[in-house]
Scaffold this motif. Structure first.
Motif, short mmCIF file in Angstrom:
data_model
loop_
_atom_site.label_atom_id
_atom_site.label_comp_id
_atom_site.label_asym_id
_atom_site.label_seq_id
_atom_site.Cartn_x
_atom_site.Cartn_y
_atom_site.Cartn_z
N TRP A 46 0.85 -1.20 0.00
CA TRP A 46 0.00 0.00 0.00
C TRP A 46 0.88 1.25 0.00
O TRP A 46 2.01 1.23 0.48
N GLY A 47 0.36 2.34 -0.55
CA GLY A 47 1.05 3.63 -0.43
C GLY A 47 2.46 3.63 -0.98
O GLY A 47 3.41 3.93 -0.26
N THR A 48 2.63 3.31 -2.26
CA THR A 48 3.94 3.20 -2.89
C THR A 48 4.44 4.58 -3.32
O THR A 48 3.92 5.18 -4.25
N SER A 49 5.49 5.08 -2.66
CA SER A 49 6.02 6.42 -2.96
C SER A 49 7.38 6.29 -3.64
O SER A 49 8.32 5.74 -3.07
N PRO A 50 7.53 6.84 -4.88
CA PRO A 50 8.75 6.63 -5.66
C PRO A 50 9.69 7.82 -5.67
O PRO A 50 9.29 8.97 -5.49
N ILE A 51 10.98 7.53 -5.92
CA ILE A 51 11.97 8.58 -6.13
C ILE A 51 13.14 7.97 -6.90
O ILE A 51 13.44 6.77 -6.74
N ILE A 52 13.77 8.75 -7.75
CA ILE A 52 14.95 8.29 -8.48
C ILE A 52 16.18 8.60 -7.64
O ILE A 52 16.40 9.74 -7.22
N GLY A 53 16.98 7.59 -7.38
CA GLY A 53 18.17 7.75 -6.55
C GLY A 53 19.37 8.20 -7.34
O GLY A 53 19.33 8.27 -8.58
N PRO A 54 20.48 8.51 -6.67
CA PRO A 54 21.70 8.92 -7.36
C PRO A 54 22.27 7.82 -8.25
O PRO A 54 23.08 8.09 -9.14
N ASP A 55 21.83 6.58 -8.02
CA ASP A 55 22.25 5.45 -8.85
C ASP A 55 21.42 5.34 -10.12
O ASP A 55 21.64 4.43 -10.94
N GLY A 56 20.44 6.24 -10.30
CA GLY A 56 19.58 6.20 -11.47
C GLY A 56 18.45 5.19 -11.36
O GLY A 56 17.60 5.10 -12.26
N LYS A 57 18.42 4.45 -10.27
CA LYS A 57 17.36 3.46 -10.07
C LYS A 57 16.14 4.10 -9.41
O LYS A 57 16.24 5.17 -8.80
N VAL A 58 15.01 3.42 -9.52
CA VAL A 58 13.78 3.89 -8.90
C VAL A 58 13.62 3.20 -7.54
O VAL A 58 13.61 1.96 -7.46
N HIS A 59 13.52 4.02 -6.50
CA HIS A 59 13.34 3.51 -5.14
C HIS A 59 11.90 3.72 -4.72
O HIS A 59 11.34 4.81 -4.91
#
Length: 359
Positions: A46-59
């Protein structure tokens, strides 16, 4: 006396001839359904919040709890924890990294509804907890970190455990009558100030079970607070929930559930637009997204197991992934799933921001 009457008439004629102030036509978001973003065996997601990290991956920072635990979906406020997942693309697949925030029970119970932002070079993770499974005790926690290795620390202006906001207690507090504490934060930097938007359910009519579902804002001069209450920012009507705030082209936007079914079914959502982020007029609110069946067809969902909601697959907890400063992907949760042994899950949409034509 006659002169005064004539003056008033003249002023009235002048005012009537002036064009009335126009309400800007709201912008909109368009959506393309891409598929299931995240599900896990034996768990509710539930409640999936995304961000792109310095590694270019999606967290992804995700509220999750055991499928075999509490009944009636109540595990969200009894045993939720915040998990951390990583993928190479916005569509995944996503691999479990670890528990970012654990359920400690007692006074720091069931961390839930996470939202992550990167502001001023720091990562900020905001979420809610309660005390001893009691919703009336809900409050907002703010953690900060310099990376995405889950080395979170309480915000400098918070209480020792990270509590950054509780419901108002002062006589003039806008949410002093809140029934369920304060919850569902979304953070935004606006004109050099830090706006922590938050939800309260206000007691407007003691004869009704529920009150007005509204949002207010607490403001700070610094990212890590402290945050002080200022005002309520949405009108008094039962209908706003799960807000995600963002800024585009000198406007502040809320993307939310249509909790009161004011512009369609409660399975979809709304886009709110404000000039300053301090008030969101109803005239600038438009229908934004629909329930999942609108995108995949009712027949696709016919054999799903329902854990929350119904087979339309109402979409909740919108969270946006930005690319190059623009909304690019949207993650939302549904309480239905067709995969055996898997609970609620998250879906991902490609989105396009359509700026209103003001000409």
């Amino acid at each position: 006396m006659q002169y005064k009457v004539m003056l008033i008439l003249c002023i009235s004629v002048i005012l009537s001839a002036m064009p009335s102030p126009s309400i800007a036509k709201p912008s909109k978001l368009e959506y393309e359904y891409l598929g299931v973003a995240l599900e896990a065996k034996g768990k509710h997601i539930w409640g999936t919040s995304p961000i792109i990290g310095p590694d270019g991956k999606v967290h992804l920072y995700v509220a999750q709890w055991s499928l075999d635990g509490q009944k009636d979906f109540s595990g969200w406020f009894k045993e939720s924890e915040i998990g951390h997942y990583v993928g190479d693309t916005p569509q995944g697949p996503f691999k479990f990294v670890g528990i970012a925030v654990a359920d400690k029970g007692g006074k720091f119970n069931a961390p839930h509804n996470p939202t992550i932002k990167k502001i001023d070079g720091r990562y900020v993770l905001s979420f809610i907890v309660n005390e001893d499974n009691k919703l009336v005790t809900q409050r907002i926690i703010m953690y900060v970190a310099d990376d995405l290795n889950d080395n979170w620390r309480p915000a400098a202006g918070a209480e020792p455990d990270g509590t950054i906001l509780r419901k108002g207690t002062h006589e003039n507090s806008w949410n002093k009558t809140a029934k369920l504490g304060v919850s569902n934060p979304t953070l935004l930097k606006v004109d050099g100030k830090y706006f922590l938007y938050n939800k309260s359910v206000l007691k407007k009519n003691p004869k009704k079970k529920w009150g007005a579902y509204t949002y207010g804002v607490a403001i700070s001069d610094t990212l890590e607070g402290p945050y002080n209450y200022t005002k309520q920012v949405t009108p008094d009507w039962r209908g706003i929930e799960d807000v995600y705030a963002f800024e585009m082209n000198e406007s502040v936007y809320f993307l939310s559930r249509d909790f009161g079914s004011k512009k369609g079914s409660h399975g979809g959502g709304l886009l709110w637009q404000s000039d300053d982020g301090l008030f969101f007029p109803w005239e600038n609110v438009t229908r934004s997204f629909e329930a999942l069946d609108h995108y995949v067809g009712k027949e696709t969902l016919a054999d799903n197991t329902v854990y929350r909601g119904d087979l339309t697959g109402r979409l909740e907890r919108p969270q946006i992934l930005f690319e190059d400063g623009k909304p690019a992907y949207l993650y939302m949760a549904t309480g239905i799933n067709s995969t055996p042994g898997h609970g609620s899950r998250s879906h991902v949409f490609k989105i396009k921001f359509i700026e209103a034509d003001t000409k």
